[in-house]
Design an enzyme around this catalytic site. Sequence first.
Site, PDB file in Angstrom:
ATOM      1  N   ASP A  26       0.873  -1.168   0.000  1.00 49.27           N
ATOM      2  CA  ASP A  26       0.000   0.000   0.000  1.00 49.27           C
ATOM      3  C   ASP A  26       0.911   1.218   0.000  1.00 49.27           C
ATOM      4  O   ASP A  26       1.584   1.495   0.998  1.00 49.27           O
ATOM      5  CB  ASP A  26      -0.892  -0.020   1.248  1.00 49.27           C
ATOM      6  CG  ASP A  26      -1.797   1.203   1.337  1.00 49.27           C
ATOM      7  OD1 ASP A  26      -1.694   2.101   0.475  1.00 49.27           O
ATOM      8  OD2 ASP A  26      -2.610   1.267   2.283  1.00 49.27           O
TER       9      ASP A  26
ATOM     10  N   ASN B 114       3.295   2.436 -10.777  1.00 53.21           N
ATOM     11  CA  ASN B 114       2.048   2.556 -11.518  1.00 53.21           C
ATOM     12  C   ASN B 114       0.871   2.964 -10.627  1.00 53.21           C
ATOM     13  O   ASN B 114      -0.093   3.554 -11.114  1.00 53.21           O
ATOM     14  CB  ASN B 114       1.737   1.222 -12.199  1.00 53.21           C
ATOM     15  CG  ASN B 114       0.314   1.167 -12.722  1.00 53.21           C
ATOM     16  OD1 ASN B 114      -0.002   1.768 -13.741  1.00 53.21           O
ATOM     17  ND2 ASN B 114      -0.559   0.477 -12.006  1.00 53.21           N
TER      18      ASN B 114
ATOM     19  N   VAL C  95     -15.119  12.361 -12.961  1.00 55.47           N
ATOM     20  CA  VAL C  95     -15.443  13.742 -13.310  1.00 55.47           C
ATOM     21  C   VAL C  95     -16.684  14.241 -12.554  1.00 55.47           C
ATOM     22  O   VAL C  95     -16.722  15.376 -12.080  1.00 55.47           O
ATOM     23  CB  VAL C  95     -15.676  13.881 -14.840  1.00 55.47           C
ATOM     24  CG1 VAL C  95     -16.102  15.292 -15.195  1.00 55.47           C
ATOM     25  CG2 VAL C  95     -14.392  13.523 -15.588  1.00 55.47           C
TER      26      VAL C  95
ATOM     27  N   TYR D 221      -5.979  15.734 -10.159  1.00 59.87           N
ATOM     28  CA  TYR D 221      -5.231  14.648 -10.795  1.00 59.87           C
ATOM     29  C   TYR D 221      -4.081  15.220 -11.632  1.00 59.87           C
ATOM     30  O   TYR D 221      -2.940  14.749 -11.566  1.00 59.87           O
ATOM     31  CB  TYR D 221      -6.178  13.826 -11.680  1.00 59.87           C
ATOM     32  CG  TYR D 221      -5.518  12.640 -12.353  1.00 59.87           C
ATOM     33  CD1 TYR D 221      -5.234  11.483 -11.636  1.00 59.87           C
ATOM     34  CD2 TYR D 221      -5.199  12.670 -13.706  1.00 59.87           C
ATOM     35  CE1 TYR D 221      -4.633  10.389 -12.252  1.00 59.87           C
ATOM     36  CE2 TYR D 221      -4.597  11.588 -14.331  1.00 59.87           C
ATOM     37  CZ  TYR D 221      -4.317  10.449 -13.591  1.00 59.87           C
ATOM     38  OH  TYR D 221      -3.713   9.370 -14.205  1.00 59.87           O
TER      39      TYR D 221
ATOM     40  N   LYS E 249      -0.015  14.708 -11.087  1.00 62.38           N
ATOM     41  CA  LYS E 249       0.843  14.107 -12.116  1.00 62.38           C
ATOM     42  C   LYS E 249       1.939  15.068 -12.600  1.00 62.38           C
ATOM     43  O   LYS E 249       3.000  14.618 -13.057  1.00 62.38           O
ATOM     44  CB  LYS E 249      -0.005  13.595 -13.286  1.00 62.38           C
ATOM     45  CG  LYS E 249      -0.874  12.378 -12.922  1.00 62.38           C
ATOM     46  CD  LYS E 249      -0.056  11.173 -12.466  1.00 62.38           C
ATOM     47  CE  LYS E 249      -0.880   9.889 -12.429  1.00 62.38           C
ATOM     48  NZ  LYS E 249      -0.077   8.714 -12.055  1.00 62.38           N
TER      49      LYS E 249
ATOM     50  N   VAL F 154      -6.476   4.824 -21.607  1.00 57.53           N
ATOM     51  CA  VAL F 154      -6.615   3.362 -21.561  1.00 57.53           C
ATOM     52  C   VAL F 154      -7.934   2.960 -20.908  1.00 57.53           C
ATOM     53  O   VAL F 154      -8.346   3.548 -19.900  1.00 57.53           O
ATOM     54  CB  VAL F 154      -5.421   2.752 -20.781  1.00 57.53           C
ATOM     55  CG1 VAL F 154      -5.544   1.243 -20.718  1.00 57.53           C
ATOM     56  CG2 VAL F 154      -4.099   3.158 -21.443  1.00 57.53           C
TER      57      VAL F 154
END
Length: 276
Positions: A62, A89, A96, A193, A197, A230
């Site tokens: 975790d 990953n 949204v 998000y 990133k 993806v």
Amino acid sequence: MSNVPVAVVTGSNKGIGLAIVRALCKQFPGDVYLTSRDSGRGEAAVAQLQAEGLRPLFHQLDIDDLQSIRALRDFLKEKYGGLNVLVNNAGIAFKVNDTTPFAIQAEVTMKTNFFGTKNICTELLPLMKPYGRVVNVSSMVSSSALGRCSQELQKKFRSDTITEDELVQLMTKFVEDTKNSVHEKEGWPNTAYGVSKIGVTVLSRIQARMLNEKRKGDHILLNACCPGWVRTDMAGPQATKSPDEGAETPVYLALLPSSADAPHGQFVSDKTVRTW
């Protein structure tokens, strides 16, 4: 202690992570660890790949839990004397239309995507063996979010001398600014998000620089990448790539040959270095 090479993929019981483990089981000449917060889901994912004739191994992880990270670190140190491939990953994203207040979304997203990834790197990068490969899964959203930051923030995030401490301060400030409802006034885009990133991509640039300074002779290559849009639980069924297609760029970077000296410290999508 085993001389077998070892690869670890975080957050890999489903989606892109699972596809990365599948590809590494076929191509990496050593042990491949599928990791998951939830042991039951992790074991089920291992069984799924075993049914395909592959031989992944499982370890609980975790990334929000420092004890869990350190348990994996100690296990790798004891069993393998280090680590050859690390694919970061694990990550989360709110949908949204999620009604959770933005400040809470910001805090939760940042905790996992940036701080969890940073903690993994702090604990596991010292274990990387010569010719090791580190892949931090970021997103093209980091690029678009960067473009929506103020000029001042963009300059900081593109700096070739920004330190990890300065980056941590910026990521912390974003969360604080959302709590005070001033994030837009302070030059931030309206995407938790995306900002998390940005953190992952910039962290990768900093870490690559540190490896150059401290371990130049070890030929370790570390990059950030975007797997693309993806079809996963996170991105939804409309996305253009299958998980196996999304795994292609992370796997390419994880398996860069020992003769390669690039890419390093780059942001890569579709196996191509992108301008940051």
